[in-house]
Scaffold this motif. Structure first.
Motif, short mmCIF file in Angstrom:
data_model
loop_
_atom_site.label_atom_id
_atom_site.label_comp_id
_atom_site.label_asym_id
_atom_site.label_seq_id
_atom_site.Cartn_x
_atom_site.Cartn_y
_atom_site.Cartn_z
N ALA A 188 0.80 -1.23 0.01
CA ALA A 188 -0.18 -0.03 0.03
C ALA A 188 0.93 1.22 -0.35
N GLY A 199 -0.29 5.29 -0.72
CA GLY A 199 -1.10 4.99 0.41
C GLY A 199 -0.24 4.81 1.78
N PHE A 206 -6.17 3.86 1.14
CA PHE A 206 -5.79 3.27 -0.18
C PHE A 206 -6.41 3.60 -1.25
#
Ligand SMILES: *Cc1c(COP(=O)(O)O)cnc(C)c1O
Length: 394
Positions: free
Chosen positions: A201, A207, A260
């Motif tokens: 991520a 993210g 995310f």
């Protein structure tokens, strides 16, 4: 994303993270974490489905042959899950290493107690298709090969297309650690053949840390039941449960998933893999040109430089002390990264995260100021460093 508009700076004097993840994220990504989600609730299940669908689309699968399985933990948890799930207990893995992450894959195999062998190219020399082919010809027991797409410890972009061709021409199977490349560099399933690929991520999708994901050929994953050494890291079980219930098997990092999805929205708005890759390449080009203008030299020749992270040699000037340089860069708003080479001193500057070429120009200016403050008059590396680099083919 137009290069005319600088990205907003991190808040309240927070430094930019010029590191390969965790990295500087957009305000909207952080803001997306300001609510709580029930992991079994339909809203969160829809979020999980959307995440999986978007990742499979990013991998270029248009025929429904691939699936995405997210897994809690950092990227290494996902690499371990992939190796433990895809390599049967009687299989044997050829690990292609040219840095810390390749060696970690070999270490993971050692922990798993499964057969493996290693091509170790040292700090940064790329594993090439012909040597992979030769290793496979010499050892019929090898069932799988694991390659690192961008070896983040030097920043080298490894030749995965050539490696994939060698692997499948010998009838073996390829697994790819594309942790620091997926989302910014093309790894399209229609161009490069593989069985499973792993990323996380907090790298090029921008993210926050908390889970990784595997993109797997569905038919291959279906055959992996019972392979895993681990209850929690069993990707087949995670996948089967997710397909049945829409839920993660154990507590998901709900806020990280929400962040995310926002990061994926920004990724699409930027033009997907091509747009993200173009921004990172511009970041690298501006930063490398500027650093070279100051007299610094890169470890790698241009052909091997990834747009993810770049390794520079430390200057030979005895007044250059990395710890001092680091603190001065931090005071100017930039967190850089120590080097990982075993032969000569080096440091790294990342090109990924929510920043553009305007920021990179400021990074170069800060490095120039830091040199002046330290009394370093030349950023040229020692002779030994240049001799080392000369070993790398053009
Ligand atoms: C970041 C990274 C990993 C995973 O590292 P974690 O610290 O476990 O997130 C694995 N491989 C590569 C190439 C990476 O860049």
């Amino acid at each position: 994303m137009s290069s005319a508009a600088p990205f907003p700076a991190p808040r309240l004097g927070e430094p930019y993270l010029l590191t390969p993840g965790p990295l500087t994220t957009a305000f909207e990504v952080k803001e997306a974490m300001l609510r709580d989600w029930g992991s079994w609730d339909a809203d969160f299940r829809a979020m999980t489905k959307s995440l999986r669908d978007q990742i499979v689309a990013l991998a270029g699968d248009r025929k429904g042959d691939f699936t995405c399985v997210p897994m809690q933990g950092s990227g290494s948890f996902c690499v371990e899950a992939m190796l433990g799930t895809f390599v049967p207990k009687g299989g044997k893995v050829l690990v292609l290493a040219n840095g810390a992450y390749g060696l970690r894959a070999a270490e993971t195999m050692r922990y798993l107690g499964r057969a493996h062998t290693l091509i170790d190219k040292g700090d940064y020399m790329p594993p090439r298709g012909d040597e992979v082919a030769a290793a496979l010809d010499a050892d019929p027991a090898i069932s799988h090969v694991i390659a690192i797409h961008c070896e983040t410890s030097s920043g080298i972009l490894n030749p995965v297309a050539e490696i994939s061709e060698a692997v499948y021409s010998r009838g073996r199977k390829l697994l790819i650690d594309s942790m620091s490349a997926f989302g910014a560099l093309p790894l399209d399933v229609t161009d490069i053949r593989y069985e499973a690929m792993v990323s996380s991520a907090n790298k090029c999708i921008e993210g926050v840390p908390g889970f990784g994901f595997v993109v797997a050929r569905r038919s291959e994953l279906e055959a992996c039941k019972g392979n895993s050494h681990s209850l929690a890291l069993d990707l087949h079980a995670q996948w089967a449960y997710m397909e049945k219930t829409g839920q993660w098997r154990y507590t998901p990092p709900t806020h990280v998933v929400a962040a995310f999805l926002e990061a994926l929205r920004l990724h699409a708005a930027e033009g997907g893999v091509a747009g993200r890759g173009a921004r990172y390449a511009r970041n690298r080009d501006v930063m490398v040109a500027g650093m070279r203008g100051l007299g610094f030299e890169t470890l790698l020749k241009d052909r091997w430089l990834s747009p993810i992270i770049v390794t520079f040699f430390c200057p030979a000037d005895p007044k250059f002390v990395f710890a001092d340089f680091y603190e001065r860069m931090k005071a100017k708003g930039f967190i850089i990264y120590p080097g990982k080479l075993t032969v000569v001193d080096s440091f790294r500057i990342g090109c990924i995260g929510r920043m553009d070429d305007h920021v990179m120009r400021k990074v170069v200016a800060a490095a120039g100021e830091a040199l002046v403050e330290m009394g370093v008059t030349s950023a040229a590396p020692p002779e030994a460093a240049l001799a080392e680099r000369a070993k790398l083919a053009a």
